[in-house]
Design an enzyme around this catalytic site. Sequence first.
Site, PDB file in Angstrom:
ATOM      1  N   MET A 277     -77.176  82.886   5.250  1.00  0.00           N
ATOM      2  CA  MET A 277     -75.403  82.686   5.895  1.00  0.00           C
ATOM      3  C   MET A 277     -75.773  81.383   4.762  1.00  0.00           C
ATOM      4  O   MET A 277     -76.357  81.669   3.754  1.00  0.00           O
ATOM      5  CB  MET A 277     -76.596  80.972   7.081  1.00  0.00           C
ATOM      6  CG  MET A 277     -77.672  80.091   6.765  1.00  0.00           C
ATOM      7  SD  MET A 277     -77.454  79.219   8.452  1.00  0.00           S
ATOM      8  CE  MET A 277     -78.781  78.342   8.016  1.00  0.00           C
TER       9      MET A 277
ATOM     10  N   ASP B 270     -68.870 108.968   4.471  1.00  0.00           N
ATOM     11  CA  ASP B 270     -69.371 107.319   4.355  1.00  0.00           C
ATOM     12  C   ASP B 270     -67.810 106.937   4.769  1.00  0.00           C
ATOM     13  O   ASP B 270     -67.083 106.432   4.953  1.00  0.00           O
ATOM     14  CB  ASP B 270     -69.241 107.110   2.896  1.00  0.00           C
ATOM     15  CG  ASP B 270     -70.489 106.610   2.855  1.00  0.00           C
ATOM     16  OD1 ASP B 270     -71.357 106.457   3.358  1.00  0.00           O
ATOM     17  OD2 ASP B 270     -70.810 106.971   1.123  1.00  0.00           O
TER      18      ASP B 270
ATOM     19  N   PHE C 223     -74.711  82.375  -0.048  1.00  0.00           N
ATOM     20  CA  PHE C 223     -75.661  83.470   1.356  1.00  0.00           C
ATOM     21  C   PHE C 223     -76.660  83.784   0.168  1.00  0.00           C
ATOM     22  O   PHE C 223     -77.122  83.925  -1.397  1.00  0.00           O
ATOM     23  CB  PHE C 223     -75.129  84.581   1.242  1.00  0.00           C
ATOM     24  CG  PHE C 223     -75.440  85.546   2.353  1.00  0.00           C
ATOM     25  CD1 PHE C 223     -75.260  85.647   3.863  1.00  0.00           C
ATOM     26  CD2 PHE C 223     -76.262  86.507   1.223  1.00  0.00           C
ATOM     27  CE1 PHE C 223     -76.094  86.363   3.907  1.00  0.00           C
ATOM     28  CE2 PHE C 223     -76.878  87.523   2.739  1.00  0.00           C
ATOM     29  CZ  PHE C 223     -76.961  87.045   3.685  1.00  0.00           C
TER      30      PHE C 223
END
Lengths: 691, 581
Positions: A391, A315, A385
């Site tokens: 955003m 990972d 967010f």
Amino acid sequence: MSKSQKAKSLFEPSIVWPAIIDSMKKLDPRHQIKNPVMFVVLIGSILTTGLWLQALLGYGEAPAGFILAVSLWLWFTLLFANFSEAMAEGRGKAQAASLRRVRRDTPAKKLLKPKYGSTYETVSATTLRKGDVVLVEAGDFIPMDGEIIDGVASVDESAITGESAPVIRESGGDRSAVTGGTRVLSDWLVVRISANPGQTFLDHMIAMVEGAKRQKTPNEIALSILLAVFTLIFLLATVTLLPFSIYSVTTSGHGNPVTVTVLVALLVCLIPTTIGGLLPAIGIAGMDRMIQANVVAASGRAVEAAGDVDVLLLDKTGTITLGNRQAVDFIPAWGLTVESLADAAQLASLSDETPEGRSIVVLAKEKYRIRERHILELNAKFIPFTAQTRMSGVDLGDGRQIRKGAVEAIEAYVNKLGGSFPEDLKSTIESISKSGGTPLVVAEQTRVLGVIHLKDIVKGGIRERFAELRRMGIKTVMITGDNHLTAAAIAAEAGMDDFLAQATPETKLKLIREMQAGGRLVAMTGDGTNDAPALAQADVAVAMNTGTQAAKEAGNLVDLDSNPTKLIEIVKIGKQLLMTRGSLTTFSIANDVSKYFAIIPAAFVSTYPALATLNIMRLATPASAVLSAVIFNAIIIIFLIPLALRGVPYKPKPANSLLRNNLLVYGLGGIIAPFIGIKLIDMILVVLHLV
Amino acid sequence: MNWFNLVQTAIFLSALLLLVKPLGIYMALVYEGKPAGLNVWLAPVERWIYRLSFIKPDMSMSWKTYAAAVMLFNIIGIIVVYALQRLQAYLFLNPMSIPAVPPDLAFNTAVSFATNTNWQSYGGETTLSYLTQMLALTVQNFVSAATGMAILAALIRGFVQKQVETIGNFWVDLVRSTIYVLIPLALILSLILVSQGVVQTFKSSAKVALLQPTKDADGKIISEQTLALGPAASQVAIKQLGTNGGGFFNVNSAHPYENPTALSNFLETLAILLIPAALCYTFGFMVRDRRQGWAILAAMLIIFIPCLLSCIYFEQKGNPLFDRLGVDQNATALQPGGNMEGKEARFGVTSSAVWATATTAASNGSVNSMHDSYMPLGGLIPMWLMQLGEVIFGGVGSGLYGMIAFVIIAVFIAGLMIGRTPEYLGKKIESYEMKMASLMILIPPILVLVGTAVSVVLPQAKQAIFNPGTHGFSEILYAFSSTANNNGSAFAGLSTNNFFYNLTLGLVMFFARYWLVIPILAIAGSLSRKKVVPATQGTLPTHTPLFILFLVMVVLIVGALTFFPALALGPIVEHLMLGGG
């Protein structure tokens, strides 16, 4: 623990004494029959003991003293082999004992309803069953393995991991599993028990280190077959020597047929007793080394498979890169200063507690000396967010509205307000993406101010570790949820061979299956529940101890240190295990050359005096020659116990040079060493007037 | 040793190596069913054979079916050869009216030819009719060789195929080996041999007046001799090419009608190693890595060449007893020098030693000199080459599949030594393959050692020894080494045409051949089912000089460690007692 300390403890008295007693107990034929090579030695020992008794009664085929000496050394051969096994087991047992102390019978607070604050009754931990819910408060021991369903606490797991720093465990996410026997230091946890008594992680570990569940691994089985075949060939080569000898005596008219004692001695010297005797110890010691590396293996098979790994899936986050992306640069739009962009970016991130947000604040402060302001002083409102807007930002008291977010989100936002996205930033954004970074666009109402360059920070030293893996012949593949461009850039920076971008549990599983279908052996590390299917599919699956219960169950190895690069150690240990077996097999067979030159002339020189020419070691007498070979054969086992327990050292090198080195040491060395050893023993025997 | 020995050896080896590649590619194409000239032109014949014998050429067999077909075909072969020998007196093509062969000898001979051993307890020209020689023996010379080649083809498929249950069709492999490889090569060779003077006729033996009449033991004057004739050339060609070795005449290729000239001798020697050597290339070609084929051939040569040179050395050196008597044993313009006992004057030391080494390295067993009369160590070489398990060239097909069993063992040990589950040509070698490969290296030594041990103890077996003492021991050891490895050459000096030896040696030949066939086909089946593991940096390359040397060491160590005690009591002690250090 430093290496020198480990070395010292190899022959620790607390392990050696019980091992000596154990090696006597292991003379039991029911134990010996499992190992055909050593079983032949047992039969030979009994046979020569019988011949000695016969000689005492005056019907001996050879002087009683000689038969006794041979017989005793055959018994020693057996005992030395047993001793090596008992030593390896002893080291495991010592570890198991310390683990067992952890598994105390603690009182558990069993909750009547599965939530914090419900009433509880105090019961014994042993009465808990899977599905029960318990409360663990500061100072309590966690009674059994389980999954946290509520609460957050710091837990002392040193009993299991040996790591004294406490770790944080909390409900939800990938850090929700707790292990029985560990202690909560602060706060409280509500835990759902996930294992019945006797099936916990700790029980499993104890069983592993004790070798109770030890089964022969595939390679060990194949090697045992080969050793059995060698034993059978040498059995025939020696048994048929009796008729050959009788025939030779009849036709030549001198000497006596070879004695059974000498034939047994020859047989035991020829069959691969060195590897046969040390084989169980090598396997147990391999498991032991895994434990030393703080890795618990579900089976010896997993350890062995680790040595064969071709592909390593890792990972990205936390393994290859530091956990999070960090801001590294501000690039303003045309006509603006970098300071104004930095100022706006910092304002937009003041209340953003994500690591990315923090890094923006820090970068603005460190690089452009923009002091951190408090959001309340500015009378500002933080816009968090959301998945819809993609955003975040801030609405200041003076009416300024600053937003930061992904390129598409900001473009849409600006367009909606009637502004337009400046073309010159597009190329900047593209070059950031290409370099593996993440562009974060900052806008104030209709005006786009510029771009923040967020970047993954590749961990120090990781490149060297991957180079090491490549030298071992292992391909590394990075798994990431990032897009293709970002993934490619990071993979290149970290020196990985390949990557899987925009990975989902399904694509991970698919990748593993494809690689396996192509004949590759795949290893992967994982900790999350979404890693579990891929872990279950991988051939070697290392679950992090900090990971979820699901991940731990799917893995066949658990890394107590939760160190993703631990796989390199695991691969080394797996390889060492095979190399130790292979090298000692070669050594054992190579030894036979010298033993022939010691025993064949000794056995037949009375019939054919010309055979004395073959006595190239110039051993004193036929009796001393036979005895020296038998003694060497027994003593070499003791000499090789440290090697069997520590393993043949492994250095990542191409296969061919590894083979060359090991053949020189164990093949050529195996031919030469016994010539010297047997000669030395013969000289000692002569000096001591034993023959 | 002199320069002549070396030049002759070098010419022989160069000729062999030059032929390896073209023949190797040709055979590979034949087994892959790809056009290679002859198999296009003769394709109708192949199809016609299948139609006539109800063979479905497209049906691929599992390894068990394949093994069953091999066994069925071979057992029928044994029965036919046995029946023809027993009934020859009543059948045609028997101009000498030779009576039926006794049952024990017929059994021995039948097994001997079906197993590609060609151990001969009988004297060809006096025991067998022309029909038996041609229909029983020559046919077996072809099909026993083709059986070995078919099994090898199946094994190679095991390496090439991926996750497939079947290993090919035995009947197809058998037919293709016979009509595209063995018959054409035998045809070419027999025509050349006829040109050199090897006989090929159905006429009965010729009576010729002696130039110088002589007296027999009873004092009767003998004025004419009988010259045995027969269809020899056709049988000689295939007995050389198919590693059979059973001569038409009793003295095999030492007989001037089997091997008259230097050229015929050169070609017959070449023919011994031709197919076994070329099959190495076929192997490399078919597994798509020619280096692997060269590697195995190199390993064989690394053992073969020193053996060959030692044999020449010990024979050329001559007998130390003669040296003490002042006999000149040096090579001069007038004499070949060395130990000429049992050797044909027209061949001399080098040609005899080259043949002796080649015929025992390959499991051919034909001779052009009497191995019994070699110096102890000169004779040890042929015996030891057989004891190595007939893997240095070995029988056609069988030599290479025997060598691959050793490769599996070598790869296993080497794999462990580098810390990796062993793999060969991308196939993982696991406990099943190890089990089967172990069986293969185990069976021949058991048969040799137990057979020899029984024979030196039983009185009826010991009676057959002409030279008691160490040499007699060597003779028995040689007989069992030869039959237990399906070689067929004899040390002579041991009269084996009696019930005990006919039976025991017959059984030994049977088990030596078929107990190896089954495990190797099992390996082929198991490999076929496996995936191919792609090679990485961690994979042990099996074509490097290091691995070749390691393979050589494994073969030598197993062979030497198993037979050193027995050899010490036979040829080694005989050599030491001769004082010819």
